[in-house]
Every structure is written in C-alpha cells, then in structure tokens.
Design a protein around this motif. Structure first.
Motif, PDB file in Angstrom:
ATOM      1  N   LYS A   1       0.871  -1.229   0.001  1.00  0.00           N
ATOM      2  CA  LYS A   1       0.022  -0.101   0.094  1.00  0.00           C
ATOM      3  C   LYS A   1       0.989   1.292  -0.204  1.00  0.00           C
ATOM      4  O   LYS A   1       0.479   2.120  -0.609  1.00  0.00           O
ATOM      5  CB  LYS A   1      -1.033  -0.076   1.421  1.00  0.00           C
ATOM      6  CG  LYS A   1      -2.261  -0.911   1.076  1.00  0.00           C
ATOM      7  CD  LYS A   1      -3.074  -0.696   2.250  1.00  0.00           C
ATOM      8  CE  LYS A   1      -3.774  -2.144   2.502  1.00  0.00           C
ATOM      9  NZ  LYS A   1      -4.401  -1.956   3.755  1.00  0.00           N
TER      10      LYS A   1
ATOM     11  N   LEU B   1       2.213   1.865  -3.348  1.00  0.00           N
ATOM     12  CA  LEU B   1       1.090   2.242  -4.535  1.00  0.00           C
ATOM     13  C   LEU B   1       0.761   3.717  -3.914  1.00  0.00           C
ATOM     14  O   LEU B   1       0.559   4.646  -4.843  1.00  0.00           O
ATOM     15  CB  LEU B   1      -0.095   1.316  -4.097  1.00  0.00           C
ATOM     16  CG  LEU B   1      -0.095   0.277  -4.801  1.00  0.00           C
ATOM     17  CD1 LEU B   1      -1.401  -0.663  -4.398  1.00  0.00           C
ATOM     18  CD2 LEU B   1       0.159   0.168  -6.347  1.00  0.00           C
ATOM     19  N   ILE B   2       0.519   4.067  -2.803  1.00  0.00           N
ATOM     20  CA  ILE B   2       0.379   5.598  -2.455  1.00  0.00           C
ATOM     21  C   ILE B   2       1.347   6.417  -2.930  1.00  0.00           C
ATOM     22  O   ILE B   2       1.300   7.542  -3.456  1.00  0.00           O
ATOM     23  CB  ILE B   2       0.128   5.851  -0.800  1.00  0.00           C
ATOM     24  CG1 ILE B   2      -1.232   4.837  -0.721  1.00  0.00           C
ATOM     25  CG2 ILE B   2       0.163   7.071  -0.420  1.00  0.00           C
ATOM     26  CD1 ILE B   2      -1.569   4.862   0.869  1.00  0.00           C
TER      27      ILE B   2
ATOM     28  N   SER C   1       1.413   6.738  -6.791  1.00  0.00           N
ATOM     29  CA  SER C   1       0.494   7.749  -7.217  1.00  0.00           C
ATOM     30  C   SER C   1       0.644   8.993  -6.856  1.00  0.00           C
ATOM     31  O   SER C   1       0.343  10.033  -7.540  1.00  0.00           O
ATOM     32  CB  SER C   1      -0.915   7.252  -6.469  1.00  0.00           C
ATOM     33  OG  SER C   1      -1.236   5.929  -6.957  1.00  0.00           O
TER      34      SER C   1
ATOM     35  N   VAL D   1      -3.033   2.798 -11.423  1.00  0.00           N
ATOM     36  CA  VAL D   1      -2.885   1.503 -10.309  1.00  0.00           C
ATOM     37  C   VAL D   1      -3.526   0.415 -10.745  1.00  0.00           C
ATOM     38  O   VAL D   1      -2.890  -0.678 -10.754  1.00  0.00           O
ATOM     39  CB  VAL D   1      -3.556   2.181  -9.042  1.00  0.00           C
ATOM     40  CG1 VAL D   1      -3.888   1.041  -7.880  1.00  0.00           C
ATOM     41  CG2 VAL D   1      -2.933   3.425  -8.427  1.00  0.00           C
TER      42      VAL D   1
ATOM     43  N   ASP E   1      -3.691  -6.045  -5.094  1.00  0.00           N
ATOM     44  CA  ASP E   1      -3.899  -5.551  -3.590  1.00  0.00           C
ATOM     45  C   ASP E   1      -5.268  -5.086  -3.727  1.00  0.00           C
ATOM     46  O   ASP E   1      -6.076  -4.202  -4.373  1.00  0.00           O
ATOM     47  CB  ASP E   1      -3.190  -4.380  -3.291  1.00  0.00           C
ATOM     48  CG  ASP E   1      -3.488  -3.806  -1.727  1.00  0.00           C
ATOM     49  OD1 ASP E   1      -4.574  -3.929  -1.519  1.00  0.00           O
ATOM     50  OD2 ASP E   1      -2.386  -3.366  -1.384  1.00  0.00           O
TER      51      ASP E   1
ATOM     52  N   GLU F   1      -7.542  -4.111  -1.676  1.00  0.00           N
ATOM     53  CA  GLU F   1      -7.950  -2.761  -1.068  1.00  0.00           C
ATOM     54  C   GLU F   1      -7.668  -1.626  -2.035  1.00  0.00           C
ATOM     55  O   GLU F   1      -8.397  -0.735  -2.132  1.00  0.00           O
ATOM     56  CB  GLU F   1      -7.294  -2.652   0.196  1.00  0.00           C
ATOM     57  CG  GLU F   1      -8.096  -1.333   0.951  1.00  0.00           C
ATOM     58  CD  GLU F   1      -7.078  -1.128   2.352  1.00  0.00           C
ATOM     59  OE1 GLU F   1      -6.942  -0.218   2.768  1.00  0.00           O
ATOM     60  OE2 GLU F   1      -7.540  -2.142   3.071  1.00  0.00           O
ATOM     61  N   ALA F   2      -6.337  -1.621  -2.510  1.00  0.00           N
ATOM     62  CA  ALA F   2      -5.874  -0.657  -3.347  1.00  0.00           C
ATOM     63  C   ALA F   2      -6.860  -0.709  -4.789  1.00  0.00           C
ATOM     64  O   ALA F   2      -7.155   0.402  -5.315  1.00  0.00           O
ATOM     65  CB  ALA F   2      -4.486  -0.762  -3.816  1.00  0.00           C
TER      66      ALA F   2
ATOM     67  N   SER G   1     -10.020   0.671  -4.218  1.00  0.00           N
ATOM     68  CA  SER G   1     -10.246   2.059  -3.997  1.00  0.00           C
ATOM     69  C   SER G   1      -9.902   2.985  -5.357  1.00  0.00           C
ATOM     70  O   SER G   1     -10.439   4.078  -5.435  1.00  0.00           O
ATOM     71  CB  SER G   1      -8.955   2.650  -2.989  1.00  0.00           C
ATOM     72  OG  SER G   1      -8.819   3.870  -2.979  1.00  0.00           O
ATOM     73  N   ALA G   2      -9.075   2.248  -6.342  1.00  0.00           N
ATOM     74  CA  ALA G   2      -8.930   2.901  -7.371  1.00  0.00           C
ATOM     75  C   ALA G   2     -10.226   2.974  -8.241  1.00  0.00           C
ATOM     76  O   ALA G   2     -10.610   4.003  -8.980  1.00  0.00           O
ATOM     77  CB  ALA G   2      -7.719   2.131  -8.192  1.00  0.00           C
TER      78      ALA G   2
END
Length: 143
Positions: A3, A6-7, A10, A45, A57, A59-60, A63-64
């Motif tokens: 995460k 990824l954060i 981004s 993502v 992932d 969750e990611a 969210s994306a």
C-alpha cells in the motif's frame, strides 16, 4: 508495504502531472485537468495490477475503481462551461456535440462501476473496456 508503494507511486505521478500543467491560468481548465489526472492515476494503479507490474492488492484495487468511477461521473460538470486556456487540450468539438461527449463520460463511469476488481485477470478484462472508452473520447475530443 504494498500500500505504501502504491500510495507513493500515485502521489509522485500526480505531482509530476501537476507540473505538466504549470502555467494554466483558467481555474475551470485547471479543475478539468486535475480531474483527468485523477482518472489517470486510478487507471495506472489498476493497469499496473492487471499487467503484473505490482502485486494484486484488493483494497488498493477497490479504492482505485471507486476513484475512477467518481471522477468519470464528474466529467460532464467539469466541461459544462465552455472554458479555454492556451494549455488546454480540450477540442471545441466537446461543446458542439456535448451530448456525445457526456455519453462517453457516462460510458467511462459505467465501465468503471462494472469492473470486477477481485483478481488481476478480472481487472485486466475491465481495463480493456475502460481503455476503449478513454481512447474513443480522446480521439474525438482531445488535442
């Protein structure tokens, strides 16, 4: 850890895109550009997961997907006023056929909402639809 990567990725991508729009004077055009940047960041993502460039992932991905659908839904409002700026990539055709432009934005939102983000394979299938809508709109309405 994933995460965080990824954060960070981004955030760096968004920061570099913001620099690319340096010099935009019209706040309405800047808002449009920022909305499109958010769509690009969410797509990146998902695309990176679909291609196996980053580990899946859930969750990611969720969210994306939500960000992609949300920002796609905002496109018609962002382009409603016929605003211009020398840095804008928006073609005047947007406003001469706003109904088609809006239909393409709605199709992007629908493709994002319909995307199954439970695996890299399902994300890849969904990104095919998203990419097709993006290409059709950019071909008609972007310099």
């Amino acid at each position: 850890m994933r995460k965080t990567v990824l954060i960070l990725t981004s955030s760096l991508m968004i920061a570099s895109m913001a620099l690319a729009h340096n010099g935009v004077k019209n706040p309405a055009v800047m808002a449009r550009m920022q909305g499109m940047e958010q769509i690009g960041a969410a797509s990146k993502v998902l695309g990176n997961m679909a291609r196996g460039r980053v580990a899946f992932d859930a969750e990611a991905a969720a969210s994306a997907k939500a960000a992609l659908a949300q920002h796609a839904a905002e496109i018609p409002v962002l382009f409603e006023a016929q605003e211009d700026d020398p840095k804008s990539e928006a073609l005047p055709a947007i406003w001469s056929d706003f109904a088609d432009f809006t239909a393409k934005a709605d199709a992007l939102r629908d493709a994002a909402e319909a995307m199954d983000v439970t695996s890299t394979e399902t994300i890849a299938a969904g990104m095919g639809a998203v990419g097709g809508v993006c290409r059709s709109c950019h071909k008609a309405y972007r310099e």
